[in-house]
Write a protein that holds these residues in place. Sequence first.
Motif, mmCIF file in Angstrom:
data_model
loop_
_atom_site.group_PDB
_atom_site.id
_atom_site.type_symbol
_atom_site.label_atom_id
_atom_site.label_comp_id
_atom_site.label_asym_id
_atom_site.label_seq_id
_atom_site.Cartn_x
_atom_site.Cartn_y
_atom_site.Cartn_z
ATOM 1 N N VAL A 69 51.032 3.012 -16.052
ATOM 2 C CA VAL A 69 50.325 3.176 -14.780
ATOM 3 C C VAL A 69 50.326 4.648 -14.357
ATOM 4 N N VAL A 70 51.464 5.302 -14.498
ATOM 5 C CA VAL A 70 51.555 6.726 -14.138
ATOM 6 C C VAL A 70 50.610 7.546 -15.013
ATOM 7 N N ALA A 71 50.625 7.278 -16.320
ATOM 8 C CA ALA A 71 49.776 8.039 -17.246
ATOM 9 C C ALA A 71 48.298 7.815 -16.952
ATOM 10 N N ARG A 72 47.930 6.573 -16.691
ATOM 11 C CA ARG A 72 46.519 6.282 -16.407
ATOM 12 C C ARG A 72 46.089 6.858 -15.055
ATOM 13 N N THR A 73 47.004 6.883 -14.110
ATOM 14 C CA THR A 73 46.697 7.486 -12.810
ATOM 15 C C THR A 73 46.412 8.980 -12.973
ATOM 16 N N TRP A 74 47.241 9.659 -13.756
ATOM 17 C CA TRP A 74 47.055 11.089 -14.012
ATOM 18 C C TRP A 74 45.746 11.331 -14.766
ATOM 19 N N GLU A 75 45.506 10.563 -15.805
ATOM 20 C CA GLU A 75 44.267 10.703 -16.568
ATOM 21 C C GLU A 75 43.060 10.407 -15.684
ATOM 22 N N GLY A 76 43.173 9.374 -14.861
ATOM 23 C CA GLY A 76 42.069 9.015 -13.976
ATOM 24 C C GLY A 76 41.775 10.098 -12.953
ATOM 25 N N HIS A 77 42.818 10.743 -12.455
ATOM 26 C CA HIS A 77 42.620 11.822 -11.486
ATOM 27 C C HIS A 77 41.868 12.991 -12.130
ATOM 28 N N MET A 78 42.266 13.349 -13.334
ATOM 29 C CA MET A 78 41.575 14.429 -14.033
ATOM 30 C C MET A 78 40.124 14.050 -14.336
ATOM 31 N N THR A 79 39.909 12.808 -14.715
ATOM 32 C CA THR A 79 38.550 12.342 -15.018
ATOM 33 C C THR A 79 37.678 12.357 -13.776
ATOM 34 N N ASP A 80 38.241 11.973 -12.637
ATOM 35 C CA ASP A 80 37.484 12.008 -11.381
ATOM 36 C C ASP A 80 37.019 13.423 -11.057
ATOM 37 N N LEU A 81 37.902 14.410 -11.275
ATOM 38 C CA LEU A 81 37.524 15.794 -11.005
ATOM 39 C C LEU A 81 36.458 16.266 -11.984
ATOM 40 N N ALA A 82 36.584 15.867 -13.237
ATOM 41 C CA ALA A 82 35.572 16.243 -14.229
ATOM 42 C C ALA A 82 34.230 15.585 -13.907
ATOM 43 N N ARG A 83 34.275 14.341 -13.460
ATOM 44 C CA ARG A 83 33.043 13.636 -13.100
ATOM 45 C C ARG A 83 32.366 14.306 -11.906
ATOM 46 N N ALA A 84 33.182 14.715 -10.940
ATOM 47 C CA ALA A 84 32.628 15.403 -9.774
ATOM 48 C C ALA A 84 31.999 16.729 -10.180
ATOM 49 N N ALA A 85 32.623 17.419 -11.123
ATOM 50 C CA ALA A 85 32.076 18.689 -11.600
ATOM 51 C C ALA A 85 30.749 18.475 -12.313
ATOM 52 N N ARG A 86 30.667 17.418 -13.089
ATOM 53 C CA ARG A 86 29.401 17.127 -13.784
ATOM 54 C C ARG A 86 28.320 16.738 -12.788
ATOM 55 N N ALA A 87 28.686 15.940 -11.780
ATOM 56 C CA ALA A 87 27.716 15.532 -10.766
ATOM 57 C C ALA A 87 27.205 16.723 -9.966
ATOM 58 N N ALA A 88 28.068 17.736 -9.805
ATOM 59 C CA ALA A 88 27.685 18.939 -9.056
ATOM 60 C C ALA A 88 26.936 19.941 -9.916
ATOM 61 N N GLY A 89 26.735 19.627 -11.189
ATOM 62 C CA GLY A 89 26.026 20.526 -12.087
ATOM 63 C C GLY A 89 26.888 21.634 -12.643
ATOM 64 N N GLU A 90 28.216 21.515 -12.486
ATOM 65 C CA GLU A 90 29.125 22.539 -12.998
ATOM 66 C C GLU A 90 29.475 22.313 -14.471
ATOM 67 N N LEU A 91 29.365 21.067 -14.924
ATOM 68 C CA LEU A 91 29.551 20.726 -16.327
ATOM 69 C C LEU A 91 28.231 20.211 -16.893
ATOM 70 N N SER A 92 28.000 20.462 -18.152
ATOM 71 C CA SER A 92 26.770 20.007 -18.795
ATOM 72 C C SER A 92 26.620 18.505 -18.659
ATOM 73 N N ALA A 93 25.409 18.071 -18.513
ATOM 74 C CA ALA A 93 25.129 16.651 -18.294
ATOM 75 C C ALA A 93 25.595 15.785 -19.451
ATOM 76 N N ASP A 94 25.628 16.356 -20.655
ATOM 77 C CA ASP A 94 26.019 15.574 -21.826
ATOM 78 C C ASP A 94 27.525 15.684 -22.135
ATOM 79 N N THR A 95 28.295 16.232 -21.208
ATOM 80 C CA THR A 95 29.739 16.363 -21.424
ATOM 81 C C THR A 95 30.389 14.997 -21.573
ATOM 82 N N ASP A 96 31.138 14.816 -22.635
ATOM 83 C CA ASP A 96 31.917 13.592 -22.838
ATOM 84 C C ASP A 96 33.211 13.746 -22.037
ATOM 85 N N LEU A 97 33.247 13.126 -20.870
ATOM 86 C CA LEU A 97 34.383 13.320 -19.967
ATOM 87 C C LEU A 97 35.685 12.784 -20.540
#
Length: 207
Positions: free
Chosen positions: A134-162
Amino acid sequence: MEAPTTDGRVQRGNETRRAVLGRAVELASVEGLEALSIGRLATDLGLSKSGVFASFGSKEGLQLATVRAAQRIFYDAVVAPVEGLPSGLGRLRALCESWLAYSRRRVFPGGCFFYAVSAEFDARPGPVRDALAVVARTWEGHMTDLARAARAAGELSADTDLDLLVFSLISLLETANAQSLLYGEEGRYDLAAAGVARLLGQASTAA
């Protein structure tokens, strides 16, 4: 007249619990969760074995409480310092830097607590492994959420494999932690920081 006595007992119980968990997270980060015992912790801290047992009830209860205590320490050391930053690529980069700083300054004597203890339980079904997952998935999920937000904001390429990006970032962080301990080389953190910068730079639309 009973309230002060009861309150005093509760306070002493809480103080004992905090002292035991403080020592437990230190020991487990170096020797593993299996090295923990109520008797050893009582001896280390000059407490009664019965008093420590009353706080946790069993070795597994002690291990689970230690995992929860370590998670709070990890959050305060790694996640909280960058929470005020805008969500997105900059915060993801800062979070990785915060993790490297946490491992480098040995918040836990054995480096990253969760890296140290996960290998003990990753193939052993049960409540402790479930808690660590649970701790590991929470940490991974938090990082993924930030990466997803960056992609949605156009900061990461649209085809980025998060998923791949986050997996690669975590791999760099954990490798730096492990090799810095094994080799005694601080430079492993610099290599990881350079790797993080390259990964994020390659995926960034600003590249």
